[in-house]
Design a protein around this motif. Sequence first.
Motif, PDB file in Angstrom:
ATOM      1  N   SER A  32       0.833  -1.187   0.000  1.00  0.00           N
ATOM      2  CA  SER A  32       0.000   0.000   0.000  1.00  0.00           C
ATOM      3  C   SER A  32       0.873   1.244   0.000  1.00  0.00           C
ATOM      4  N   PRO A  33       0.356   2.346  -0.572  1.00  0.00           N
ATOM      5  CA  PRO A  33       1.132   3.577  -0.579  1.00  0.00           C
ATOM      6  C   PRO A  33       1.213   4.177   0.818  1.00  0.00           C
ATOM      7  N   ARG A  35       0.721   6.957   3.698  1.00  0.00           N
ATOM      8  CA  ARG A  35      -0.382   7.847   3.982  1.00  0.00           C
ATOM      9  C   ARG A  35      -0.167   9.170   3.270  1.00  0.00           C
ATOM     10  N   ALA A  36      -1.207   9.655   2.625  1.00  0.00           N
ATOM     11  CA  ALA A  36      -1.090  10.867   1.832  1.00  0.00           C
ATOM     12  C   ALA A  36      -0.953  12.106   2.717  1.00  0.00           C
ATOM     13  N   THR A  94      -6.794  -1.448  -2.292  1.00  0.00           N
ATOM     14  CA  THR A  94      -7.196  -0.108  -1.852  1.00  0.00           C
ATOM     15  C   THR A  94      -7.171  -0.038  -0.334  1.00  0.00           C
ATOM     16  N   ASP A  97      -7.548   4.843   3.250  1.00  0.00           N
ATOM     17  CA  ASP A  97      -7.697   6.215   2.783  1.00  0.00           C
ATOM     18  C   ASP A  97      -8.290   6.295   1.378  1.00  0.00           C
ATOM     19  N   ASN A  99      -6.664   4.695  -1.301  1.00  0.00           N
ATOM     20  CA  ASN A  99      -5.503   4.770  -2.184  1.00  0.00           C
ATOM     21  C   ASN A  99      -5.002   3.385  -2.589  1.00  0.00           C
ATOM     22  N   ARG A 104      -3.343   7.650  -5.868  1.00  0.00           N
ATOM     23  CA  ARG A 104      -3.655   8.233  -4.568  1.00  0.00           C
ATOM     24  C   ARG A 104      -4.799   9.235  -4.713  1.00  0.00           C
ATOM     25  N   ASP A 106      -7.146   9.704  -1.964  1.00  0.00           N
ATOM     26  CA  ASP A 106      -7.494  10.156  -0.614  1.00  0.00           C
ATOM     27  C   ASP A 106      -8.995  10.304  -0.418  1.00  0.00           C
ATOM     28  N   THR A 328      -6.629  12.253  -8.898  1.00  0.00           N
ATOM     29  CA  THR A 328      -5.448  12.512  -8.067  1.00  0.00           C
ATOM     30  C   THR A 328      -5.003  13.965  -8.103  1.00  0.00           C
TER      31      THR A 328
END
Length: 352
Positions: A32-33, A35-36, A94, A97, A99, A104, A106, A328
């Motif tokens: 997972s990416p 946190r934005a 996903t 958040d 993402n 991403r 959010d 995004t």
Amino acid sequence: MTARFRTTGRLATAAALLAAVVSFQAGLLAPSPARAQLATPAAALCERQIAIKAPMPAPVDASGDLVGSFGFPCAAGADAVLPVVLMLAGSGPTDRDGNQPGLRTDLLRMLAEDLAARGIASLRVDKRGIGASRAAIADEALMTIDLLASDAAQWTRAARKLADGAPVIVLGHSEGGLIALLAARREAPDAIVLAATPGEPAIRTLERQLAQAPMPDDLRRTADRILADLGAGRKVADVPLELAPLFRPSVQPYLISWLGIDPATVMERFGGPVLILQGDRDLQVTTADARRLAAGRPKDTRIEILAGLNHVLKPAPADRAGNIAAYTAPGLRPDPRVAMLISAFAGTGAER
């Protein structure tokens, strides 16, 4: 949301196919990416991490917890008795958040912020195998939609405790809407919000998208055959490399469990109120999907077609490139109508 792959030559056909289809549970165990960092963070939201136990069915053992974020209005505090909106993300890897790796949006975090500003608490969760819930499953081949629905029911029970008598509303985005409906059979919330949720069985959608995707005739025939076999509950061993991102053996158990379920039929069995939110510029789920969901269950069902919004409920232009770019775009938030309608609906749930 669609999967993305870099390919050349004949493999580019598969990439075009995957860009056309409604997203699926592919790449489940992808990282997972981070946190934005929002361009305009909302000061209204405070949060703390929540973990619950949700064991795998025997004989499989998974030691990891399911993990999420309990969000609440900072002004009210974590112990305030407020409606809680449990948010279930769409398909694929996903996170809580909203993402995916390389995508991403959010969406869910921003919705939590917007709801906090309106006095509504929220519970955003990492699906089994994703983010902080990664250790809760070790093998993609063990995943089924029934398992995700069971997890969502567990989260609904957790939301009940957090709400302390206030209404619990489950919001499912995209495929998360189907999971919300399935979970309600085990643990019914006070109300459900279906946001950009498909209104037909996934096999019908995939058949339509396969017919529209640019690809050689022989590959299309093979894809149609594989989809038909999976729809009939039969695993397929001879998947061409070009189609492996969509039909690889490890994702086939999930596809088999998911393809034939009709969201409209499942929705008929839920006894509480339902709010359907659908953008009219959604490239993946159509207004016809929303109307099909509503038509099968007119009582206690409200449908809102939101002009100018895309699949992640953000304002978007009509052209495809601009629409996708809006997913995004820095600082671009979900339309304020979304949180307004959900918060008003949470009040409706309180009356039941």
